[in-house]
Design a protein around this motif. Structure first.
Motif, PDB file in Angstrom:
ATOM      1  N   LEU A  83     -10.631  -6.868  11.477  1.00 52.92           N
ATOM      2  CA  LEU A  83      -9.575  -5.868  11.578  1.00 52.92           C
ATOM      3  C   LEU A  83      -9.403  -5.114  10.266  1.00 52.92           C
ATOM      4  CD1 LEU A  83      -7.405  -4.685  13.429  1.00 52.92           C
ATOM      5  CD2 LEU A  83      -5.866  -6.487  12.632  1.00 52.92           C
ATOM      6  N   ILE A  84      -9.517  -5.825   9.142  1.00 52.88           N
ATOM      7  CA  ILE A  84      -9.451  -5.222   7.816  1.00 52.88           C
ATOM      8  C   ILE A  84     -10.637  -5.755   7.027  1.00 52.88           C
ATOM      9  CG2 ILE A  84      -8.154  -5.019   5.664  1.00 52.88           C
ATOM     10  CD1 ILE A  84      -5.593  -5.530   7.272  1.00 52.88           C
ATOM     11  N   GLY A  85     -11.463  -4.887   6.531  1.00 57.68           N
ATOM     12  CA  GLY A  85     -12.634  -5.311   5.768  1.00 57.68           C
ATOM     13  C   GLY A  85     -13.876  -4.610   6.268  1.00 57.68           C
ATOM     14  N   PRO A  86     -15.011  -4.933   5.684  1.00 57.87           N
ATOM     15  CA  PRO A  86     -16.257  -4.283   6.076  1.00 57.87           C
ATOM     16  C   PRO A  86     -16.549  -4.491   7.564  1.00 57.87           C
ATOM     17  CG  PRO A  86     -16.576  -5.559   4.065  1.00 57.87           C
ATOM     18  CD  PRO A  86     -15.218  -5.893   4.602  1.00 57.87           C
ATOM     19  N   GLY A  87     -16.750  -3.405   8.272  1.00 57.30           N
ATOM     20  CA  GLY A  87     -17.017  -3.478   9.702  1.00 57.30           C
ATOM     21  C   GLY A  87     -18.417  -3.938  10.035  1.00 57.30           C
ATOM     22  N   ASP A  88     -19.291  -3.978   9.034  1.00 61.13           N
ATOM     23  CA  ASP A  88     -20.674  -4.367   9.303  1.00 61.13           C
ATOM     24  C   ASP A  88     -20.917  -5.854   9.070  1.00 61.13           C
ATOM     25  OD1 ASP A  88     -20.376  -4.247   6.543  1.00 61.13           O
ATOM     26  OD2 ASP A  88     -22.356  -3.378   6.197  1.00 61.13           O
ATOM     27  N   GLU A  89     -19.879  -6.615   8.762  1.00 66.92           N
ATOM     28  CA  GLU A  89     -20.037  -8.057   8.584  1.00 66.92           C
ATOM     29  C   GLU A  89     -19.596  -8.779   9.855  1.00 66.92           C
ATOM     30  OE1 GLU A  89     -19.410  -8.671   3.786  1.00 66.92           O
ATOM     31  OE2 GLU A  89     -17.775  -9.215   5.117  1.00 66.92           O
ATOM     32  N   SER A  90     -20.401  -9.708  10.293  1.00 67.89           N
ATOM     33  CA  SER A  90     -20.011 -10.595  11.381  1.00 67.89           C
ATOM     34  C   SER A  90     -20.462 -11.997  10.982  1.00 67.89           C
ATOM     35  CB  SER A  90     -20.651 -10.177  12.705  1.00 67.89           C
ATOM     36  OG  SER A  90     -22.053 -10.288  12.639  1.00 67.89           O
ATOM     37  N   TRP A  91     -19.828 -12.995  11.552  1.00 64.02           N
ATOM     38  CA  TRP A  91     -20.062 -14.374  11.122  1.00 64.02           C
ATOM     39  C   TRP A  91     -20.352 -15.260  12.317  1.00 64.02           C
ATOM     40  CZ3 TRP A  91     -20.810 -13.936   6.217  1.00 64.02           C
ATOM     41  CH2 TRP A  91     -20.123 -12.940   5.507  1.00 64.02           C
ATOM     42  N   ASP A  92     -21.342 -16.121  12.163  1.00 64.27           N
ATOM     43  CA  ASP A  92     -21.705 -17.065  13.217  1.00 64.27           C
ATOM     44  C   ASP A  92     -20.930 -18.371  13.102  1.00 64.27           C
ATOM     45  OD1 ASP A  92     -23.762 -15.445  14.433  1.00 64.27           O
ATOM     46  OD2 ASP A  92     -24.924 -15.816  12.609  1.00 64.27           O
ATOM     47  N   ALA A  93     -20.498 -18.711  11.924  1.00 65.03           N
ATOM     48  CA  ALA A  93     -19.697 -19.918  11.698  1.00 65.03           C
ATOM     49  C   ALA A  93     -18.557 -19.552  10.758  1.00 65.03           C
ATOM     50  CB  ALA A  93     -20.553 -21.030  11.094  1.00 65.03           C
ATOM     51  N   VAL A  94     -17.353 -19.921  11.162  1.00 64.92           N
ATOM     52  CA  VAL A  94     -16.154 -19.697  10.353  1.00 64.92           C
ATOM     53  C   VAL A  94     -15.378 -21.012  10.369  1.00 64.92           C
ATOM     54  CG1 VAL A  94     -14.034 -18.353  10.105  1.00 64.92           C
ATOM     55  CG2 VAL A  94     -16.083 -17.265  11.075  1.00 64.92           C
ATOM     56  N   PHE A  95     -15.173 -21.594   9.194  1.00 61.09           N
ATOM     57  CA  PHE A  95     -14.450 -22.857   9.160  1.00 61.09           C
ATOM     58  C   PHE A  95     -13.862 -23.088   7.774  1.00 61.09           C
ATOM     59  CE2 PHE A  95     -18.854 -23.850   8.206  1.00 61.09           C
ATOM     60  CZ  PHE A  95     -18.811 -24.784   7.191  1.00 61.09           C
ATOM     61  N   ILE A  96     -12.910 -24.006   7.731  1.00 59.93           N
ATOM     62  CA  ILE A  96     -12.308 -24.436   6.475  1.00 59.93           C
ATOM     63  C   ILE A  96     -12.591 -25.927   6.312  1.00 59.93           C
ATOM     64  CG2 ILE A  96     -10.173 -24.764   5.167  1.00 59.93           C
ATOM     65  CD1 ILE A  96      -9.038 -22.341   6.755  1.00 59.93           C
ATOM     66  N   ALA A  97     -13.253 -26.263   5.216  1.00 59.20           N
ATOM     67  CA  ALA A  97     -13.513 -27.663   4.874  1.00 59.20           C
ATOM     68  C   ALA A  97     -12.506 -28.089   3.814  1.00 59.20           C
ATOM     69  CB  ALA A  97     -14.938 -27.826   4.348  1.00 59.20           C
ATOM     70  N   ARG A  98     -11.931 -29.252   3.997  1.00 59.89           N
ATOM     71  CA  ARG A  98     -10.968 -29.783   3.022  1.00 59.89           C
ATOM     72  C   ARG A  98     -11.606 -30.957   2.301  1.00 59.89           C
ATOM     73  NH1 ARG A  98      -4.691 -31.369   3.643  1.00 59.89           N
ATOM     74  NH2 ARG A  98      -4.427 -29.551   2.344  1.00 59.89           N
ATOM     75  N   TYR A  99     -11.466 -30.937   0.984  1.00 62.99           N
ATOM     76  CA  TYR A  99     -11.953 -32.012   0.123  1.00 62.99           C
ATOM     77  C   TYR A  99     -10.757 -32.625  -0.582  1.00 62.99           C
ATOM     78  CZ  TYR A  99     -16.417 -29.780   0.979  1.00 62.99           C
ATOM     79  OH  TYR A  99     -17.516 -29.249   1.592  1.00 62.99           O
ATOM     80  N   PRO A 100     -10.749 -33.936  -0.785  1.00 63.25           N
ATOM     81  CA  PRO A 100      -9.606 -34.562  -1.451  1.00 63.25           C
ATOM     82  C   PRO A 100      -9.401 -34.073  -2.878  1.00 63.25           C
ATOM     83  CG  PRO A 100     -11.326 -36.184  -1.002  1.00 63.25           C
ATOM     84  CD  PRO A 100     -11.754 -34.905  -0.374  1.00 63.25           C
ATOM     85  N   SER A 101     -10.482 -33.564  -3.481  1.00 64.10           N
ATOM     86  CA  SER A 101     -10.395 -32.994  -4.829  1.00 64.10           C
ATOM     87  C   SER A 101     -11.669 -32.207  -5.097  1.00 64.10           C
ATOM     88  CB  SER A 101     -10.240 -34.098  -5.890  1.00 64.10           C
ATOM     89  OG  SER A 101     -11.445 -34.845  -5.979  1.00 64.10           O
ATOM     90  N   ALA A 102     -11.633 -31.395  -6.125  1.00 62.04           N
ATOM     91  CA  ALA A 102     -12.854 -30.696  -6.541  1.00 62.04           C
ATOM     92  C   ALA A 102     -13.878 -31.707  -7.054  1.00 62.04           C
ATOM     93  CB  ALA A 102     -12.538 -29.642  -7.601  1.00 62.04           C
TER      94      ALA A 102
END
Length: 143
Positions: A83-102
């Motif tokens: 909706l906002i951003g480059p219109g030519d980008e599409s993504w096959d995987a979108v996710f958030i990974a959480r780690y207990p720490s860096a």
């Protein structure tokens, strides 16, 4: 098209300078290659895998490491449109990974088993974004 598969040295150094003693969440946006591109001589170089299949290999081989470190996939979604951003980008995987720490994230990427498995990610990915975030308190409004 500029592609982003692995972090550049300066980006990795900037990541390491941030506080490591709190949970982090990594926003992953991944676009797969139509056909995986393994390096010459790799066992799967002639296997005719798709990028999605190679990425599944990456997930399978890294899952035990992620579990041992206490990391998890916090959220996963199916990309629909920008909706906002480059219109030519599409993504096959979108996710958030959480780690207990860096520290846990750095332990993962330096693990010899992970370093061997990352070849699947490199073969699979056409381009990606990996964005480190610190979790913050939710709210009832934007801002």
């Amino acid at each position: 098209m500029t592609t982003y598969i692995d972090p550049e040295r300066a980006q990795f150094e900037a990541f390491k300078t941030l506080d490591r003693d709190h949970p982090i969440e990594m926003l992953n946006l991944v676009k797969f290659r139509a056909k995986a591109q393994y390096p010459d001589g790799h066992d799967l170089a002639k296997a005719d895998l798709t990028g999605a299949q190679a990425y599944r290999n990456y997930g399978t081989e890294t899952a035990p490491i992620i579990a041992r470190l206490g990391a998890s996939i916090l959220w996963r979604g199916a990309f629909q449109t920008t909706l906002i951003g480059p219109g030519d980008e599409s993504w096959d995987a979108v996710f958030i990974a959480r780690y207990p720490s860096a520290h846990a994230f750095l332990e993962m990427v330096t693990n010899p088993t992970y370093q061997k498995a990352v070849v699947h990610r490199q073969a699979a990915v056409e381009t990606s974004r990996l964005i480190r975030c610190a979790p913050v308190q939710g709210g009832e409004s934007f801002g």
